[in-house]
Every structure is written in structure tokens, then in C-alpha cells.
Design a protein around this motif. Structure first.
Motif, PDB file in Angstrom:
ATOM      1  N   GLU A 249       0.841  -1.166  -0.003  1.00  0.00           N
ATOM      2  CA  GLU A 249       0.034  -0.045   0.097  1.00  0.00           C
ATOM      3  C   GLU A 249       0.714   1.338  -0.114  1.00  0.00           C
ATOM      4  OE1 GLU A 249      -3.133   0.181  -0.276  1.00  0.00           O
ATOM      5  OE2 GLU A 249      -3.164  -2.119  -0.515  1.00  0.00           O
ATOM      6  N   PRO A 250       0.585   2.285  -0.822  1.00  0.00           N
ATOM      7  CA  PRO A 250       1.329   3.554  -0.728  1.00  0.00           C
ATOM      8  C   PRO A 250       1.496   4.187   0.659  1.00  0.00           C
ATOM      9  CG  PRO A 250      -0.273   3.693  -2.690  1.00  0.00           C
ATOM     10  CD  PRO A 250      -0.675   2.163  -1.727  1.00  0.00           C
ATOM     11  N   ILE A 251       2.658   4.480   0.853  1.00  0.00           N
ATOM     12  CA  ILE A 251       2.671   5.343   2.270  1.00  0.00           C
ATOM     13  C   ILE A 251       2.227   6.818   1.796  1.00  0.00           C
ATOM     14  CG2 ILE A 251       4.442   6.168   3.870  1.00  0.00           C
ATOM     15  CD1 ILE A 251       6.155   3.542   3.106  1.00  0.00           C
ATOM     16  N   THR A 252       1.506   7.139   2.927  1.00  0.00           N
ATOM     17  CA  THR A 252       0.938   8.615   2.723  1.00  0.00           C
ATOM     18  C   THR A 252       1.573   9.654   3.874  1.00  0.00           C
ATOM     19  OG1 THR A 252      -0.950   8.327   4.386  1.00  0.00           O
ATOM     20  CG2 THR A 252      -1.209   7.520   2.181  1.00  0.00           C
ATOM     21  N   SER A 253       1.225  10.844   3.400  1.00  0.00           N
ATOM     22  CA  SER A 253       1.844  12.006   4.382  1.00  0.00           C
ATOM     23  C   SER A 253       1.192  11.749   6.021  1.00  0.00           C
ATOM     24  CB  SER A 253       1.487  13.118   3.813  1.00  0.00           C
ATOM     25  OG  SER A 253       0.062  13.476   4.072  1.00  0.00           O
ATOM     26  N   THR A 254       0.385  11.235   6.105  1.00  0.00           N
ATOM     27  CA  THR A 254      -0.388  11.089   7.403  1.00  0.00           C
ATOM     28  C   THR A 254       0.055   9.591   8.220  1.00  0.00           C
ATOM     29  OG1 THR A 254      -2.311   9.954   6.500  1.00  0.00           O
ATOM     30  CG2 THR A 254      -2.422  12.273   6.821  1.00  0.00           C
ATOM     31  N   ASP A 255       0.903   8.835   7.495  1.00  0.00           N
ATOM     32  CA  ASP A 255       1.138   7.563   8.203  1.00  0.00           C
ATOM     33  C   ASP A 255       2.339   7.672   9.331  1.00  0.00           C
ATOM     34  OD1 ASP A 255      -0.499   5.996   6.675  1.00  0.00           O
ATOM     35  OD2 ASP A 255       0.785   5.405   5.095  1.00  0.00           O
ATOM     36  N   THR A 256       1.815   6.938  10.325  1.00  0.00           N
ATOM     37  CA  THR A 256       3.087   6.986  11.417  1.00  0.00           C
ATOM     38  C   THR A 256       3.500   5.247  11.212  1.00  0.00           C
ATOM     39  OG1 THR A 256       1.935   8.312  12.871  1.00  0.00           O
ATOM     40  CG2 THR A 256       3.441   6.403  13.449  1.00  0.00           C
ATOM     41  N   LEU A 257       4.724   5.115  10.749  1.00  0.00           N
ATOM     42  CA  LEU A 257       5.288   3.743  10.533  1.00  0.00           C
ATOM     43  C   LEU A 257       6.151   3.228  11.750  1.00  0.00           C
ATOM     44  CD1 LEU A 257       6.552   4.609   6.953  1.00  0.00           C
ATOM     45  CD2 LEU A 257       4.433   3.660   7.470  1.00  0.00           C
ATOM     46  N   PHE A 258       6.094   1.916  11.742  1.00  0.00           N
ATOM     47  CA  PHE A 258       6.907   1.030  12.713  1.00  0.00           C
ATOM     48  C   PHE A 258       8.043   0.627  11.811  1.00  0.00           C
ATOM     49  CE2 PHE A 258       8.170  -2.580  15.019  1.00  0.00           C
ATOM     50  CZ  PHE A 258       8.814  -1.905  16.084  1.00  0.00           C
ATOM     51  N   PHE A 259       9.410   0.842  12.252  1.00  0.00           N
ATOM     52  CA  PHE A 259      10.411   0.140  11.608  1.00  0.00           C
ATOM     53  C   PHE A 259      11.059  -0.801  12.625  1.00  0.00           C
ATOM     54  CE2 PHE A 259      11.996   3.926   8.476  1.00  0.00           C
ATOM     55  CZ  PHE A 259      10.838   3.844   7.849  1.00  0.00           C
ATOM     56  N   GLU A 260      11.383  -1.934  12.286  1.00  0.00           N
ATOM     57  CA  GLU A 260      12.323  -2.952  13.183  1.00  0.00           C
ATOM     58  C   GLU A 260      13.152  -3.602  11.965  1.00  0.00           C
ATOM     59  OE1 GLU A 260      11.659  -5.925  16.703  1.00  0.00           O
ATOM     60  OE2 GLU A 260      10.158  -6.230  14.956  1.00  0.00           O
ATOM     61  N   LEU A 261      14.575  -3.554  12.273  1.00  0.00           N
ATOM     62  CA  LEU A 261      15.616  -3.908  11.403  1.00  0.00           C
ATOM     63  C   LEU A 261      16.825  -4.385  11.952  1.00  0.00           C
ATOM     64  CD1 LEU A 261      17.779  -1.448  10.475  1.00  0.00           C
ATOM     65  CD2 LEU A 261      15.524  -0.670   9.680  1.00  0.00           C
ATOM     66  N   SER A 262      17.562  -5.211  11.231  1.00  0.00           N
ATOM     67  CA  SER A 262      18.938  -5.361  11.916  1.00  0.00           C
ATOM     68  C   SER A 262      19.987  -5.506  10.529  1.00  0.00           C
ATOM     69  CB  SER A 262      19.193  -6.517  12.692  1.00  0.00           C
ATOM     70  OG  SER A 262      20.367  -6.777  13.104  1.00  0.00           O
ATOM     71  N   ALA A 263      21.268  -4.791  10.765  1.00  0.00           N
ATOM     72  CA  ALA A 263      22.267  -5.188   9.927  1.00  0.00           C
ATOM     73  C   ALA A 263      22.884  -6.402  10.511  1.00  0.00           C
ATOM     74  CB  ALA A 263      23.287  -3.893   9.789  1.00  0.00           C
ATOM     75  N   ALA A 264      23.787  -6.908   9.920  1.00  0.00           N
ATOM     76  CA  ALA A 264      24.794  -8.140  10.166  1.00  0.00           C
ATOM     77  C   ALA A 264      26.055  -8.006   9.769  1.00  0.00           C
ATOM     78  CB  ALA A 264      24.240  -9.432   9.672  1.00  0.00           C
ATOM     79  N   VAL A 265      26.968  -8.233  11.024  1.00  0.00           N
ATOM     80  CA  VAL A 265      28.493  -8.368  10.695  1.00  0.00           C
ATOM     81  C   VAL A 265      29.119  -9.729  10.964  1.00  0.00           C
ATOM     82  CG1 VAL A 265      30.608  -7.162  11.397  1.00  0.00           C
ATOM     83  CG2 VAL A 265      28.871  -5.819  10.736  1.00  0.00           C
ATOM     84  N   ARG A 266      29.650 -10.412  10.124  1.00  0.00           N
ATOM     85  CA  ARG A 266      29.983 -11.688  10.654  1.00  0.00           C
ATOM     86  C   ARG A 266      28.930 -12.585  11.317  1.00  0.00           C
ATOM     87  NH1 ARG A 266      34.742 -12.957   8.752  1.00  0.00           N
ATOM     88  NH2 ARG A 266      34.838 -14.816   9.938  1.00  0.00           N
ATOM     89  N   ARG A 267      27.620 -12.466  10.787  1.00  0.00           N
ATOM     90  CA  ARG A 267      26.538 -13.104  11.181  1.00  0.00           C
ATOM     91  C   ARG A 267      26.111 -12.523  12.810  1.00  0.00           C
ATOM     92  NH1 ARG A 267      24.659 -13.162   7.279  1.00  0.00           N
ATOM     93  NH2 ARG A 267      22.743 -13.905   8.413  1.00  0.00           N
ATOM     94  N   TYR A 268      26.501 -11.610  13.095  1.00  0.00           N
ATOM     95  CA  TYR A 268      26.091 -10.882  14.563  1.00  0.00           C
ATOM     96  C   TYR A 268      25.375  -9.820  14.210  1.00  0.00           C
ATOM     97  CZ  TYR A 268      29.744 -13.839  16.974  1.00  0.00           C
ATOM     98  OH  TYR A 268      30.290 -14.882  17.411  1.00  0.00           O
TER      99      TYR A 268
END
Length: 407
Positions: A249-268
Motif C-alpha cells: 500500500e502507498p505510504i501517505t503523508s499521514t502514516d506513522t510507521l514502525f521500523f524494525e530491522l538489523s544489519a549483520a556483521v559476520r552473522r552478528y
């Protein structure tokens, strides 16, 4: 099938290996000696439990003990440990021999052909190690131990005593070394880069998939490994759908979003979560301050000697005092470190939750989470990766708590 026993060493069995105040080790490489030390430590514990051999199948544990870092775990892969020597043998598809030689040169290799039953090769490796006690370590709760392989080995070996060695493997990894913490710090820095790129992308006219693409591109371009779990980007209205990655769904100017993410370094991995308004930095009502107070309570409680349920109690008490009523979630964080798809955490869920008497020790790392989802005051969630120190939790991720779109 033979009976399953359980062996879990006491907390005193594993010494604290983190050099407090020492120089930060490089995250670029692990020497062969590091894997040898890890195997020796695990072997000492297996010997205490009279286990003659152990079949390690969880990708995170195979990597921890051998250095094998690939995506070949969609078929059976195992590391076989001999408790009477430092010999370790990787059992995998024949085509993985070149990778094993490059990444795990301290281990022997036994390959099975496509179309061949892996048990044929696994039996040839394990059977000479069984010993008089006929006690073999395994990981019954590993998603990478197929029932067909377990049954095949049980039949071939004549129903030995299968001993759950998950406790040994988890205990050996519980306290991070300087090398591991260096990887986690770098993963935290790259996770912060991912959040910044996601906020910037979400400010435009785009879909959730495009935001996720921008996050992945930024993290990978900055030096991240592929993460064990894709970034999660979704409107707060869908926050309870905890493992839905994104919607188109398109993100609109009124949307509040939740981001949850992770990078990894040598699998950590060093995950973090933020509730953001990409089109502005407006706050999200009382839930914001309550969630932030909860996160501070968790950080303050991450001290050696306290238990996982103590920390959950700190968080719950803090949230309820500000809400003026009862509130609970299943946990307020979990142990984090090595991760392979489909997760950025190891298979065991050592959560900061009610009923978990696990004692915290200097050098443990957790993804700590403070979520407030309430129909009266609103929704706000925030999380960071933190290191247990003598002075409480030290955040390893540094994205501002009120992130705004980059200029």
C-alpha cells in the motif's frame, strides 16, 4: 527412539571472557584459534555429561564452532564433535567442500551426494565415536534437524541415549568476547544507517517494498552481511502483526510507521526499532513518553546478578505506573547475537519475560523492546540492542529516539 536427557551446566561452568576496559578487537576477522578455543570449551562440557559425540545442526552453532558461513542450510548440514579429541567434522552436500575448505579449514569434511541419504555419511562419522556409554548429543528443537535424519540415525545406531546439548551450546555463547562485541557494535552502526535510509525513502511517494529496498541497499552498501530477517516496515495500525514484513500500500503523508530491522556483521546482528513519521517529527501522544520510560527501566535493569524476569518486572512496573492500570506483553526483549535466515536471533528464545530465572552476566547482549499499544493513549514502540555491563545496559544502536527525516 532412545530417551532424551537434558544437560545444562551451571552458570559457573563458563568463565567470563570479556576483557573489561580492554582495547576493542577488530570486527574484520576471527582467527582459527578462536574456533579452536570455542570447540575446546564446548567439548569440556560435553565430557562432563558423558556425551561421546555431538551432532550440532543449528546454523548459528555450526558457524560459532567452525566458521562455516553460507546459505547452504536449506539442506542437512551438521558439525560432529568428538568429546575425546578436538576433531570436528562437517557433514554437508559434496558441493560445499570448497566453501568448507576456505571457511572451516580447522575441520574435516564429509560430503553426501545429491540423492543420497545424509544418514549414510553421518553414520560413518558418528558411529566410531559412540563409545561404551552410547550417549550422543543433539539439538532436538533445531529446525535444521529433520525428523527423517534423526529417525534414520536412531535406527542405524540402535537407539542410543540422545542428550539435548542445547543448554551447553547456549551457555558457551552467552557471554560475548571482545571480538564478538566489535562485530555487534559495527552491526549497530549499520542498523542506524538502515533506519536513516528508510526514513528518507518513506518521505517520498512509495510503497513499503521500496522503503525496505532502500534500507537493505544502504546497509549492504555500507558493509553489512545479508541479515537473517528482512527489515519490517508497516503502519502502526498493523503493529500487532509482528512478523509481517511490509505491505504494498502507498505510504501517505499521514502514516506513522514502525521500523524494525538489523544489519549483520559476520552473522552478528544488532536489531533496533523506531516509530516514525517520515513526513514530520510530530510526537505520537502519551504513549511516547511511557514507552521511553520503559526502555530506560530495561537499560537500568541490565546488570549482572539480576534475572531476566527481574528486568521484565522493572519494565512492567514502569509502564503500569504511568498508565495507571495493568499492562503486559509476552516479553520486553531477548538475547541476540549470531543469526541465520530465517531469523536474526539464534534458535533459542532467551527472553526477558515472566518466569525466566536466567541470571544476567557481564557481556550478554539483548534486543530490548518497549512497546505501548493501548486504545486510550495510542501506539508507540521502540527498541535497541544493549550490552549488559556493571553499570546497566549500554546501547549498541544509536538512532535518535525521535528520528526525523534527513535533510
Amino acid at each position: 527412539m532412545g530417551p532424551i536427557g537434558r544437560f545444562c551446566p551451571s552458570a559457573r561452568a563458563i568463565p567470563t571472557r570479556l576483557a573489561q576496559g580492554g582495547a576493542m578487537a577488530s570486527a574484520e576477522t576471527f582467527p582459527v584459534e578462536e574456533y579452536e578455543r570455542r570447540r575446546a570449551e564446548v567439548l569440556a562440557l560435553l565430557t562432563e555429561s558423558q556425551v561421546s559425540a555431538a551432532i550440532v545442526t543449528a546454523p548459528e552453532d555450526v558457524y560459532y564452532l567452525s566458521g562455516l558461513h553460507n546459505q547452504g542450510h536449506f539442506v542437512f548440514t551438521a558439525l560432529v564433535l568428538d568429546s575425546r579429541s578436538r576433531t570436528a567434522t562437517l557433514v554437508a552436500r559434496e558441493m560445499e567442500a570448497a566453501t568448507a575448505a576456505q571457511q572451516a579449514d580447522g575441520c574435516a569434511f564429509a560430503g553426501y551426494r545429491d540423492g543420497q541419504d545424509p544418514c549414510d555419511v553421518l553414520y560413518d562419522v558418528v558411529q566410531p565415536l559412540t563409545g561404551d556409554e552410547r550417549r550422543i548429543g543433539c539439538q532436538p528443537d533445531s529446525l535444521s534437524l529433520p525428523v527423517a535424519v534423526w529417525r534414520g540415525m536412531d535406527r542405524r545406531l540402535g537407539s542410543p541415549v540422545w542428550v539435548d546439548c542445547a543448554g551447553v551450546l547456549a551457555e558457551a555463547q552467552a557471554i560475548r568476547t571482545d571480538l564478538e562485541i566489535a562485530c555487534l557494535r559495527e552491526a549497530g552502526r549499520l542498523s542506524d544507517i538502515g533506519v536513516e535510509a528508510g526514513i528518507d525513502a518513506a518521505a517520498g511517494e512509495c510503497s513499503g517494498g521500496e522503503v525496505v529496498g532502500a534500507i537493505q541497499d544502504a546497509m549492504l552498501s555500507a558493509g553489512s552481511d545479508y541479515p537473517g530477517f528482512v527489515p519490517l516496515v508497516r503502519p502502526v495500525q498493523q503493529i500487532r502483526q509482528e512478523h509481517v514484513a511490509w505491505t504494498d500500500e502507498p505510504i501517505t503523508s499521514t502514516d506513522t510507521l514502525f521500523f524494525e530491522l538489523s544489519a549483520a556483521v559476520r552473522r552478528y546482528h544488532a536489531p533496533l526499532g523506531r516509530t516514525v513519521r517520515p513526513h514530520g517529527s510530530e510526537r505520537c501522544g502519551p504513549a511516547v513518553d511511557i514507552a521511553h520510560a520503559g526502555l530506560e527501566a530495561i537499560l537500568g535493569g541490565l546488570c549482572p546478578g539480576r534475572t531476566a524476569q527481574d528486568v521484565y518486572g522493572d519494565w512492567k512496573t514502569t509502564i503500569e505506573a504511568r498508565l495507571g492500570r495493568g499492562y503486559q506483553r509476552h516479553h520486553c526483549g531477548y538475547s541476540v547475537g549470531i543469526g541465520f535466515p530465517p531469523s536474526w536471533m539464534a534458535g533459542r528464545v532467551d527472553s526477558l519475560r515472566p518466569g525466566n530465572s536466567m541470571k544476567l552476566r557481564y557481556g550478554m547482549t539483548f534486543h530490548i523492546q518497549s512497546w505501548v499499544v493501548d486504545p486510550h493513549i495510542g501506539t508507540y514502540a521502540i527498541s535497541d540492542t544493549a550490552l549488559v555491563t556493571n553499570d546497566g545496559g549500554e546501547p549498541l544502536t544509536a538512532t535518535p529516539r525521535y528520528p526525523v527525516r534527513p535533510a
